[in-house]
Design an enzyme around this catalytic site. Sequence first.
Site, short mmCIF file in Angstrom:
data_model
loop_
_atom_site.label_atom_id
_atom_site.label_comp_id
_atom_site.label_asym_id
_atom_site.label_seq_id
_atom_site.Cartn_x
_atom_site.Cartn_y
_atom_site.Cartn_z
N LYS A 263 0.86 -1.20 0.00
CA LYS A 263 0.00 0.00 0.00
C LYS A 263 0.89 1.24 0.00
O LYS A 263 1.73 1.41 0.87
CB LYS A 263 -0.89 0.00 1.24
CG LYS A 263 -1.64 1.31 1.48
CD LYS A 263 -2.32 1.31 2.87
CE LYS A 263 -2.87 2.68 3.21
NZ LYS A 263 -3.44 2.73 4.57
N ASP A 268 -2.35 10.62 3.51
CA ASP A 268 -3.73 10.23 3.75
C ASP A 268 -4.43 11.22 4.66
O ASP A 268 -4.25 11.22 5.88
CB ASP A 268 -3.78 8.83 4.38
CG ASP A 268 -5.21 8.36 4.61
OD1 ASP A 268 -6.12 8.89 3.94
OD2 ASP A 268 -5.41 7.47 5.45
N LYS A 275 -9.68 13.07 8.50
CA LYS A 275 -9.09 12.74 9.79
C LYS A 275 -9.03 13.97 10.69
O LYS A 275 -9.02 15.11 10.19
CB LYS A 275 -7.66 12.22 9.60
CG LYS A 275 -7.54 10.89 8.90
CD LYS A 275 -6.07 10.52 8.74
CE LYS A 275 -5.90 9.19 8.03
NZ LYS A 275 -6.33 8.05 8.85
N ASP A 286 1.87 6.66 5.51
CA ASP A 286 0.83 5.69 5.17
C ASP A 286 1.22 4.89 3.93
O ASP A 286 0.45 4.04 3.48
CB ASP A 286 -0.51 6.40 4.96
CG ASP A 286 -1.69 5.48 5.25
OD1 ASP A 286 -1.52 4.51 6.01
OD2 ASP A 286 -2.79 5.74 4.72
N ASP A 345 -11.85 7.05 4.45
CA ASP A 345 -10.59 6.86 5.17
C ASP A 345 -10.22 5.38 5.26
O ASP A 345 -9.16 5.05 5.76
CB ASP A 345 -10.69 7.48 6.57
CG ASP A 345 -9.32 7.62 7.22
OD1 ASP A 345 -8.32 7.70 6.49
OD2 ASP A 345 -9.25 7.64 8.47
N GLU A 347 -9.26 3.60 2.81
CA GLU A 347 -8.85 3.66 1.41
C GLU A 347 -7.77 2.66 1.04
O GLU A 347 -7.62 2.28 -0.12
CB GLU A 347 -8.37 5.08 1.07
CG GLU A 347 -6.93 5.42 1.38
CD GLU A 347 -6.56 5.30 2.85
OE1 GLU A 347 -5.39 4.99 3.14
OE2 GLU A 347 -7.42 5.52 3.72
N ARG A 349 -7.42 -0.48 1.59
CA ARG A 349 -7.93 -1.74 1.05
C ARG A 349 -8.43 -1.56 -0.39
O ARG A 349 -8.42 -2.52 -1.17
CB ARG A 349 -9.03 -2.27 1.97
CG ARG A 349 -10.27 -1.43 2.05
CD ARG A 349 -11.07 -1.69 3.32
NE ARG A 349 -10.37 -1.19 4.50
CZ ARG A 349 -10.82 -1.35 5.75
NH1 ARG A 349 -11.97 -1.96 5.97
NH2 ARG A 349 -10.13 -0.88 6.76
#
Length: 499
Positions: A263, A268, A275, A286, A345, A347, A349
């Site tokens: 990933k 993010d 967030k 991230d 959020d 995201e 996956r």
Amino acid sequence: MNIQFLKEAENTDVAIVVGVFEDNEMTAAAQFLNDTTHGLLKTAIETNRFKGKVGDCISLIAPNDLKVRRIILVGFGQRKNLSHKGLQDIGGHIYAALATTPDKEAVLHLGDLSANSLGKGDIAALIASGILMRSWRFDKYMTKQKAEDLPQLDSFSVITEDPESATEAFKPLRAVAEGVFLCREVATEPCNIIYPETYADKIKSELKPLDVDVEILNEKDMKKLGMGCLLGVGQGSAKESRLVVMQWKGGPSDQQPVAFIGKGVTFDTGGISLKPGLNMHDMKYDMAGSATVVGLMKALALRKAKVNVVAVVGLVENMPGGNAIRPGDVLTSMSGQTVEVLNTDAEGRLVLCDALWYTQDRFKPQFMINLATLTGAILIALGDLHAGLFSNNDELSERLKEAADKSGDPVWRLPMSEDYNKLLKSPIADMQNISNGRMAGSITAAQFLERYVNDVPWAHIDIAGMAWIDGRQLPTAPKGATGFGVRLLDRLVQDHYEA
């Protein structure tokens, strides 16, 4: 740092490092130095809180007649417990002790030390690799550092009776350390420097000279492939998304590759599901799952691993722009499965599901392992002491657990089952990207990913608690990016998949 292995020390104007086991059992080198100094080491041990445990250190100014700068006693723990991880940790503690001194050169005396199945050369090389890994710094943007605030150590010698085998054993360990350093570097870089386009270029510039084939897919390429989930995450950003495919062909031509997927959310914000502002700056890391994969590829290429490997990283920036996906939107993945996005959020996956499907469809690998800073829930479950391991294959899980124990990158397997799948049922699409409640957040994320592996042996490693550590100090890493996973996966490949 210059690290060398010798039978005898070449200089005397150095710091001398010797080891002491628990219960005050001195190594042969420490005992010789104690006798030479008329019991100085024994007195220092008795008058300090030094038990010989790994992490214990005493720094002493050497007597004038010894003609060395200082003596550093380092705890080696219990002789019977010396291991790959423990020896690298010892090396890390040695570097930490020396980093506070003005010494430019140090010498570790090991002599004929061996233990368990580890030979003299192995022990010397493992300690040296721990020293090397702890020496990494990221200070390229600091313009006003004072010389006295910088570590001075630039040369380290390990005295062993088998310097030839130590030198050979150190070569692959240095390669892995270089992979760890690249992982830490890209995870630490600010997101105005590392974003999908520049990150893809960085990967190419680092790996192509090492004979890794690097292929960069742009948004147009991914749209043709139908990667609606990955592209959906990045569509709110002014920065275009990328998919980078890396191939190392070190094994037989007929060997199925092993596959690693990462990933790479370079920043993010959470998207429309924004967030909280506090500590949002941490979200530059991230993309640490992708960083591990990139670092692994460098390590494998540097040590010329006899295996075929494919690595795929999805690189996106998750921003709340005017074109961003919204809670309630439905995305169509490359697999054709549809996803109702309840939370933008969640995201990672969405990025991984297309990358996983693409990897199994194109390369038909022996297995796939993906890494991601995927869920905050994994920190609640495991803290920053273990990464979460999820898998559809017991053999792969056992091999990962074994590699974790050897490498020092710990994992803990959590359950998966059809009952958890029910939590992802959507009223309007094939699935939701999160469950309706807060329970089993890390497990349901893994259940989501499993739907895209097409029965290929697979493992998901959630490294959200391990990729970046501020709350405690690791023996072989400064605070911040740890490089978690590079040693783990290199050990897995080395033990089970090389020709």
